[in-house]
Design an enzyme around this catalytic site. Structure first.
Site, PDB file in Angstrom:
ATOM      1  N   GLU A   1      -4.870  -5.257  10.871  1.00 17.53           N
ATOM      2  CA  GLU A   1      -3.834  -4.240  11.047  1.00 17.53           C
ATOM      3  C   GLU A   1      -4.063  -3.497  12.360  1.00 17.53           C
ATOM      4  O   GLU A   1      -4.900  -2.575  12.412  1.00 17.53           O
ATOM      5  CB  GLU A   1      -3.879  -3.231   9.900  1.00 17.53           C
ATOM      6  CG  GLU A   1      -3.667  -3.830   8.533  1.00 17.53           C
ATOM      7  CD  GLU A   1      -3.140  -2.804   7.549  1.00 17.53           C
ATOM      8  OE1 GLU A   1      -2.036  -2.991   7.066  1.00 17.53           O
ATOM      9  OE2 GLU A   1      -3.835  -1.798   7.306  1.00 17.53           O
TER      10      GLU A   1
ATOM     11  N   GLU B   1      -6.421   4.499   8.103  1.00 19.27           N
ATOM     12  CA  GLU B   1      -6.251   5.928   7.793  1.00 19.27           C
ATOM     13  C   GLU B   1      -7.521   6.509   7.153  1.00 19.27           C
ATOM     14  O   GLU B   1      -7.813   7.693   7.322  1.00 19.27           O
ATOM     15  CB  GLU B   1      -5.011   6.113   6.895  1.00 19.27           C
ATOM     16  CG  GLU B   1      -3.735   5.900   7.711  1.00 19.27           C
ATOM     17  CD  GLU B   1      -2.553   5.368   6.932  1.00 19.27           C
ATOM     18  OE1 GLU B   1      -2.552   5.442   5.696  1.00 19.27           O
ATOM     19  OE2 GLU B   1      -1.619   4.858   7.592  1.00 19.27           O
TER      20      GLU B   1
ATOM     21  N   GLY C   1       2.976   1.948  10.594  1.00 19.20           N
ATOM     22  CA  GLY C   1       3.934   3.040  10.400  1.00 19.20           C
ATOM     23  C   GLY C   1       4.689   3.439  11.651  1.00 19.20           C
ATOM     24  O   GLY C   1       5.333   4.490  11.686  1.00 19.20           O
TER      25      GLY C   1
ATOM     26  N   SER D   1       3.940  -2.457  10.164  1.00 19.60           N
ATOM     27  CA  SER D   1       5.406  -2.456  10.325  1.00 19.60           C
ATOM     28  C   SER D   1       6.069  -3.769   9.914  1.00 19.60           C
ATOM     29  O   SER D   1       7.068  -4.181  10.503  1.00 19.60           O
ATOM     30  CB  SER D   1       5.792  -2.074  11.757  1.00 19.60           C
ATOM     31  OG  SER D   1       5.355  -0.750  12.044  1.00 19.60           O
TER      32      SER D   1
ATOM     33  N   HIS E   1      -9.207   0.960   5.309  1.00 17.61           N
ATOM     34  CA  HIS E   1      -7.893   1.151   5.940  1.00 17.61           C
ATOM     35  C   HIS E   1      -8.050   2.097   7.131  1.00 17.61           C
ATOM     36  O   HIS E   1      -8.862   3.015   7.099  1.00 17.61           O
ATOM     37  CB  HIS E   1      -6.904   1.729   4.920  1.00 17.61           C
ATOM     38  CG  HIS E   1      -5.491   1.712   5.419  1.00 17.61           C
ATOM     39  ND1 HIS E   1      -5.008   2.662   6.283  1.00 17.61           N
ATOM     40  CD2 HIS E   1      -4.484   0.839   5.193  1.00 17.61           C
ATOM     41  CE1 HIS E   1      -3.736   2.372   6.563  1.00 17.61           C
ATOM     42  NE2 HIS E   1      -3.398   1.276   5.918  1.00 17.61           N
TER      43      HIS E   1
ATOM     44  N   GLY F   1       2.992  -1.228   4.166  1.00 16.81           N
ATOM     45  CA  GLY F   1       3.028   0.177   3.780  1.00 16.81           C
ATOM     46  C   GLY F   1       4.441   0.594   3.408  1.00 16.81           C
ATOM     47  O   GLY F   1       4.905   0.389   2.292  1.00 16.81           O
TER      48      GLY F   1
ATOM     49  N   ASN G   1       0.871  -1.189   0.000  1.00 12.82           N
ATOM     50  CA  ASN G   1       0.000   0.000   0.000  1.00 12.82           C
ATOM     51  C   ASN G   1       0.900   1.228   0.000  1.00 12.82           C
ATOM     52  O   ASN G   1       1.546   1.513   1.005  1.00 12.82           O
ATOM     53  CB  ASN G   1      -0.889  -0.028   1.258  1.00 12.82           C
ATOM     54  CG  ASN G   1      -1.671   1.258   1.450  1.00 12.82           C
ATOM     55  OD1 ASN G   1      -1.812   2.061   0.524  1.00 12.82           O
ATOM     56  ND2 ASN G   1      -2.182   1.464   2.652  1.00 12.82           N
ATOM     57  N   TRP G   2       0.928   1.908  -1.122  1.00 11.12           N
ATOM     58  CA  TRP G   2       1.835   3.060  -1.236  1.00 11.12           C
ATOM     59  C   TRP G   2       1.257   4.326  -0.594  1.00 11.12           C
ATOM     60  O   TRP G   2       1.935   5.334  -0.521  1.00 11.12           O
ATOM     61  CB  TRP G   2       2.160   3.326  -2.703  1.00 11.12           C
ATOM     62  CG  TRP G   2       3.139   2.345  -3.284  1.00 11.12           C
ATOM     63  CD1 TRP G   2       3.666   1.223  -2.683  1.00 11.12           C
ATOM     64  CD2 TRP G   2       3.730   2.405  -4.593  1.00 11.12           C
ATOM     65  NE1 TRP G   2       4.536   0.594  -3.532  1.00 11.12           N
ATOM     66  CE2 TRP G   2       4.589   1.288  -4.710  1.00 11.12           C
ATOM     67  CE3 TRP G   2       3.601   3.276  -5.686  1.00 11.12           C
ATOM     68  CZ2 TRP G   2       5.330   1.033  -5.872  1.00 11.12           C
ATOM     69  CZ3 TRP G   2       4.337   3.025  -6.844  1.00 11.12           C
ATOM     70  CH2 TRP G   2       5.192   1.922  -6.922  1.00 11.12           C
ATOM     71  N   LYS G   3      -0.005   4.282  -0.199  1.00 10.13           N
ATOM     72  CA  LYS G   3      -0.644   5.462   0.401  1.00 10.13           C
ATOM     73  C   LYS G   3      -0.452   6.673  -0.531  1.00 10.13           C
ATOM     74  O   LYS G   3      -0.475   6.511  -1.735  1.00 10.13           O
ATOM     75  CB  LYS G   3      -0.100   5.708   1.802  1.00 10.13           C
ATOM     76  CG  LYS G   3      -0.067   4.431   2.653  1.00 10.13           C
ATOM     77  CD  LYS G   3       0.246   4.686   4.083  1.00 10.13           C
ATOM     78  CE  LYS G   3       0.379   3.357   4.805  1.00 10.13           C
ATOM     79  NZ  LYS G   3       0.381   3.493   6.235  1.00 10.13           N
TER      80      LYS G   3
HETATM   81  C1  PEP Z   1      -0.408  -0.068   5.960  1.00  8.14           C
HETATM   82  O1  PEP Z   1      -0.338   0.980   5.379  1.00  8.14           O
HETATM   83  O2  PEP Z   1      -1.409  -0.766   5.832  1.00  8.14           O
HETATM   84  C2  PEP Z   1       0.720  -0.492   6.792  1.00  8.14           C
HETATM   85  C3  PEP Z   1       0.653  -1.659   7.387  1.00  8.14           C
HETATM   86  O3  PEP Z   1       1.791   0.359   6.888  1.00  8.14           O
HETATM   87  P1  PEP Z   1       3.254   0.026   7.477  1.00  8.14           P
HETATM   88  O4  PEP Z   1       3.694  -1.274   6.849  1.00  8.14           O
HETATM   89  O5  PEP Z   1       4.110   1.176   7.046  1.00  8.14           O
HETATM   90  O6  PEP Z   1       3.146  -0.096   8.954  1.00  8.14           O
END
Ligand code: PEP
Length: 244
Positions: A160, A92, A166, A204, A90, A225, A9-11
């Site tokens: 998640e 976010e 993050g 993470s 998600h 992410g 997921n590049w956000k």
């Molecule tokens: C995500 O964006 O779903 C995520 C898990 O991010 P990260 O891997 O950076 O924690």
């Protein structure tokens, strides 16, 4: 047998130069034994599609197929741009846009109707974890965010923990195992093919912890992410999943 999935997921990251990451992943993994997905920003979606075995997906969709919704993108539009998946719910989106479980279910239903696979995200906050309500929160999100029409073919669940996204903080393998086993039992109770629905862990994940996480029962892959933004970081995660 559930086919494993490594999803990135590049956000809100990536411009034209980032397409090289998709090309590099396609070159490095021409015939992966797991599914590999990149969800770039919508501006790159059409150009990211068509790189070998790398599937592409949206990061969100609107519940309607078209209409007066400035700035939004429908599931049909994602499909038209080459997507085969879309992330819904998600954390976010839940936090930044106040998305509710009912809205996430409606978006996931729209994804199914467009022929997309919905990656439906759920997870507890740190307060909920520390307050001991993780499994109750998971139950509420599972019940509210997954449409009745969900199947193993059209739905992937991503667990998640919000506090792990993050932050560099990762739950213990025991904590991941507990929640994944709980999700599996709820899916199996509710859906005839719930045993076949893939459950990803997200939060993470990086090359150094991927193998340990992928060894946890009921972990069918990862939603990644930060570590999906560079091929050098994401490629070893794909390899770890292939070797799990
Ligand atoms: C995500 O964006 O779903 C995520 C898990 O991010 P990260 O891997 O950076 O924690």
């Amino acid at each position: 047998m559930r086919r494993k999935l490594a999803a990135g997921n590049w956000k809100m990251n990536g411009t034209t130069d980032s397409l090289g990451v998709v090309a590099e992943l396609a070159d490095t993994h021409p015939d992966p034994s797991v599914d590999v997905l990149i969800c770039p920003p919508a501006t790159l979606l059409a150009r990211a599609a068509g790189h070998g075995a790398i599937a592409v997906g949206g990061q969100d969709c609107h519940a309607a197929t078209s209409g007066a919704h400035t700035g939004d993108i429908s599931a049909d539009m994602l499909k038209d741009a080459g997507a085969t998946y879309v992330i819904t719910g998600h954390s976010e989106r839940r936090t930044d846009h106040g998305e509710t479980d009912a809205e996430i279910a409606a978006k996931s239903q729209a994804a199914y109707e467009a022929g997309l696979i919905a990656v439906i995200c759920i997870g507890e906050t740190l307060d909920e974890r520390e307050g001991g309500t993780t499994l109750t929160v998971i139950d509420t999100q599972l019940a509210g965010s997954i449409p009745e029409t969900a199947t193993a073919a059209n739905t992937v669940i991503a667990y998640e923990p919000v506090w792990a996204i993050g932050t560099g903080k990762v739950p213990t393998t025991g904590q991941i195992a507990e929640v994944h086993a709980h999700i599996r039992s709820r899916l199996s109770e509710r859906f005839v093919d719930g045993d076949g629905m893939r459950i990803l862990y997200g939060g993470s994940v990086k090359a150094s912890n991927a193998a340990e996480i992928f060894a946890v029962p009921e972990v069918d892959g990862a939603l990644v992410g930060g570590a999906s933004l560079k091929a050098a970081d994401f490629s070893p995660i794909i390899s770890a999943l292939e070797n799990a």
